[in-house]
Design an enzyme around this catalytic site. Sequence first.
Site, mmCIF file in Angstrom:
data_model
loop_
_atom_site.group_PDB
_atom_site.id
_atom_site.type_symbol
_atom_site.label_atom_id
_atom_site.label_comp_id
_atom_site.label_asym_id
_atom_site.label_seq_id
_atom_site.Cartn_x
_atom_site.Cartn_y
_atom_site.Cartn_z
ATOM 1 N N CYS A 175 0.695 -1.041 -0.038
ATOM 2 C CA CYS A 175 -0.043 -0.067 -0.003
ATOM 3 C C CYS A 175 0.903 1.238 -0.127
ATOM 4 O O CYS A 175 0.818 1.928 -0.945
ATOM 5 C CB CYS A 175 -0.873 0.020 1.136
ATOM 6 S SG CYS A 175 -2.145 -1.321 1.411
ATOM 7 N N HIS A 219 11.037 -21.297 -5.542
ATOM 8 C CA HIS A 219 12.222 -20.021 -5.231
ATOM 9 C C HIS A 219 12.286 -20.119 -3.673
ATOM 10 O O HIS A 219 11.195 -19.859 -2.852
ATOM 11 C CB HIS A 219 11.922 -18.964 -6.142
ATOM 12 C CG HIS A 219 13.034 -17.945 -5.868
ATOM 13 N ND1 HIS A 219 13.170 -17.215 -4.926
ATOM 14 C CD2 HIS A 219 14.276 -17.725 -6.582
ATOM 15 C CE1 HIS A 219 14.466 -16.549 -4.979
ATOM 16 N NE2 HIS A 219 14.707 -16.749 -5.954
#
Length: 522
Positions: free
Chosen positions: A74, A245
Amino acid sequence: MKPGVLALIVLFQIYGPCLSRNGIRPNIVMVMSDAFDGRLTFDPGSRVVRLPYINYLRQLGSTFHNAYTNSPICCPSRAAMWSGQFVHLTQAWNNYKCLDANATTWMDLLGANGYVTKMMGKLDYTSGSHSVSNRVEAWTRDVQFLLRQEGRPVTQLVGNMSTERIMRVDWKNTDAATQWIHQRAASPQQPFALYLGLNLPHPYKTESLGPTAGGSTFLTSPYWLQKVSSELITAPKWLPMAAMHPVDFYSTFTKNCSGDFTEEEVKSIRAFYYAMCAEADAMLGQVISALRETGLLNNTVVIFTADHGELAMEHRQFYKMSMFEGSSHVPLLIMGPGLMSSLKVNQLVSLVDLYPTVLDIAGVSAVGALSGHSLLPLLSKASAFSQKQRSDWVLSEYHGCNVNASTYMLRSGRWKYIAYADGLSVPPQLFDLTLDKEELHNVVLKFPDVRVHLDKLLRSIVDYPKVSSIVHLYNKKAFGAWSHSLGRNYSQVIANLRWHVDWQKDALANERAIEKWLYGSV
């Protein structure tokens, strides 16, 4: 008026080309939602949920098919949008460290140049906001232990087929925005700029987890669920945990998504998320309707976008904080006088482009270096806008919680390159988005020349190992100052953050790990 803005007024009096009618500069209305997946604004994503007002903007305006956030969380994302600067330039590292309170935004410059301005709803771009747990998690992400920092994603159905207003705060702000538009219609001589920030379709807080819990509840009503084409919802493919990953594995664990999920559970989360998008679309619609009712729509540029997307269980994750498309790809639609209709723009763009674009719309010259470029040359029917050379890449970076390494994404052509930390200690990722839209195949070893080229390009844009080092040092200093301020209460406070369930299993070992990280070599 903020310090410094008044001094800029004189510098901005010479207007360049603008989208004016009869000498009146256009009004500007921006609606920015939170966590809206940009892929839902064009086919095939748009088929899964009915979004009539976004479709209205598509038909009468332009849709950007490759728009990205500059940081998938945000505050840093909004800081980039409001300042026109990349994250490493503003040093908006996380949801606590963003812009200074007196930073000059494009809205300030519009106000200094004759626009009546109004900002409503979620702003979320200056430093000092968000919870203690959120900032501590960002500061301690390099500590060598795993903690579930979010609630497990869940769905919650409320109301009935007549329940339309669920996110009441957003609706209250939307009502206020439409009322303000009606008030401005009484004084049409002066152009206005209105910003409305929405919370939706950001997931809600999970109340059962207490006041400091993260937002992990996808909440809607039967009214909005009927807008979703459930037969088109599929469960996204996941890599096995062992094949992930290492940074993605860390994120999956900290987001509490490493457990078992049924296919129906995943589809339900996605359906509820799409329904929340439909409610956000209705708020956009109320703003558009107010402009149309007052006769202002024909001289108003309307922009719809979002700070970031939402994974909604893609890659075994929800929330954002990722460079995968669901998290980093944002909506961007622009409609207004003098702009082309039904235009599909494939150019790579990002949120920092909105700053120069808004100034261009208003005919206000920018002062100082900006990270982005005006989008008007891509959209305008007029030839007055200079076709400046645009970059053929976009940059996004992330330094906050739920990810244990500073992350840098460079999108260029068909390729998405993701580098981490110092570029050595964590392996990079490379995806061919033309052949691998689901981003399941890391081909960095298969195309070493592409990796070398994109890494060189990335380093020419940002010295990312140096930035990672700066963030690492900031995290240590910020956490150290905070923990020191707590004195004897430190152990109790840190043990009662929202990670407390895992923390209490081995509180002493976790505290020692933090102390080793904090007081060891930098």
